[in-house]
Design a protein around this motif. Structure first.
Motif, PDB file in Angstrom:
ATOM      1  N   ASN A  22      -5.332   4.544  11.557  1.00  0.00           N
ATOM      2  CA  ASN A  22      -5.322   5.469  12.693  1.00  0.00           C
ATOM      3  C   ASN A  22      -4.937   6.862  12.238  1.00  0.00           C
ATOM      4  OD1 ASN A  22      -5.880   3.596  14.893  1.00  0.00           O
ATOM      5  ND2 ASN A  22      -3.912   2.694  14.343  1.00  0.00           N
ATOM      6  N   GLY A  23      -5.927   7.763  12.204  1.00  0.00           N
ATOM      7  CA  GLY A  23      -5.674   9.159  11.886  1.00  0.00           C
ATOM      8  C   GLY A  23      -5.547   9.967  13.166  1.00  0.00           C
ATOM      9  N   GLN A  24      -5.058  11.164  13.048  1.00  0.00           N
ATOM     10  CA  GLN A  24      -4.945  12.061  14.188  1.00  0.00           C
ATOM     11  C   GLN A  24      -6.332  12.575  14.585  1.00  0.00           C
ATOM     12  OE1 GLN A  24      -2.006  12.555  15.754  1.00  0.00           O
ATOM     13  NE2 GLN A  24      -1.158  11.116  14.281  1.00  0.00           N
ATOM     14  N   GLN A  25      -6.437  13.137  15.778  1.00  0.00           N
ATOM     15  CA  GLN A  25      -7.724  13.626  16.289  1.00  0.00           C
ATOM     16  C   GLN A  25      -8.375  14.617  15.328  1.00  0.00           C
ATOM     17  OE1 GLN A  25      -7.424  15.657  20.027  1.00  0.00           O
ATOM     18  NE2 GLN A  25      -9.609  15.992  20.188  1.00  0.00           N
ATOM     19  N   TRP A  26      -7.611  15.490  14.697  1.00  0.00           N
ATOM     20  CA  TRP A  26      -8.180  16.506  13.807  1.00  0.00           C
ATOM     21  C   TRP A  26      -8.016  16.155  12.337  1.00  0.00           C
ATOM     22  CZ3 TRP A  26     -11.355  19.183  16.444  1.00  0.00           C
ATOM     23  CH2 TRP A  26     -11.107  19.431  17.775  1.00  0.00           C
ATOM     24  N   SER A  27      -7.624  14.926  12.035  1.00  0.00           N
ATOM     25  CA  SER A  27      -7.472  14.521  10.639  1.00  0.00           C
ATOM     26  C   SER A  27      -8.845  14.324   9.992  1.00  0.00           C
ATOM     27  CB  SER A  27      -6.649  13.238  10.550  1.00  0.00           C
ATOM     28  OG  SER A  27      -7.256  12.209  11.283  1.00  0.00           O
ATOM     29  N   LYS A  53      -9.896   4.911  13.182  1.00  0.00           N
ATOM     30  CA  LYS A  53      -9.919   6.009  14.156  1.00  0.00           C
ATOM     31  C   LYS A  53      -9.449   7.266  13.455  1.00  0.00           C
ATOM     32  CE  LYS A  53      -9.053   3.258  18.271  1.00  0.00           C
ATOM     33  NZ  LYS A  53      -8.728   1.907  17.828  1.00  0.00           N
ATOM     34  N   GLY A  54     -10.153   8.352  13.689  1.00  0.00           N
ATOM     35  CA  GLY A  54      -9.781   9.616  13.069  1.00  0.00           C
ATOM     36  C   GLY A  54     -10.682  10.717  13.557  1.00  0.00           C
ATOM     37  N   GLY A  55     -10.586  11.843  12.916  1.00  0.00           N
ATOM     38  CA  GLY A  55     -11.379  13.002  13.307  1.00  0.00           C
ATOM     39  C   GLY A  55     -12.568  13.217  12.389  1.00  0.00           C
ATOM     40  N   THR A  58     -14.754  10.616   9.026  1.00  0.00           N
ATOM     41  CA  THR A  58     -14.165   9.299   9.236  1.00  0.00           C
ATOM     42  C   THR A  58     -15.254   8.246   9.122  1.00  0.00           C
ATOM     43  OG1 THR A  58     -12.459  10.187  10.680  1.00  0.00           O
ATOM     44  CG2 THR A  58     -12.948   7.862  10.917  1.00  0.00           C
TER      45      THR A  58
END
Length: 75
Positions: A22-27, A53-55, A58
């Motif tokens: 799980n990455g951050q929205q802008w990762s 999940k990520g930005g 991905t």
């Protein structure tokens, strides 16, 4: 990546990863097996069974690939 964050050169062979990444929205460079597979790198006979999940950049197996992927997949 679940197994490797980033690699430049070398080989990952007969490997797998399972679970969640799980990455951050802008990762960026978020991958189920490898986050970043650079020039001269090889992924062979490997798979990822990972919910990712990520930005930006991905992917289920690899987030960003510039190397070679042989007989490998996201399942």
């Amino acid at each position: 990546g679940e197994l490797v964050g980033g690699k430049w050169g070398g080989t990952i062979k007969n490997s797998y990863a399972t679970g969640n990444v799980n990455g951050q929205q802008w990762s960026s460079y978020i991958g189920g097996l490898v986050g970043y597979n650079g020039w001269g790198s090889v992924i062979s006979n490997s798979y990822a069974k990972v919910d990712v999940k990520g930005g930006y950049r991905t992917g289920g197996l690899v987030g960003q690939n510039y190397g070679m992927i042989d007989n490998s997949s996201q399942v």
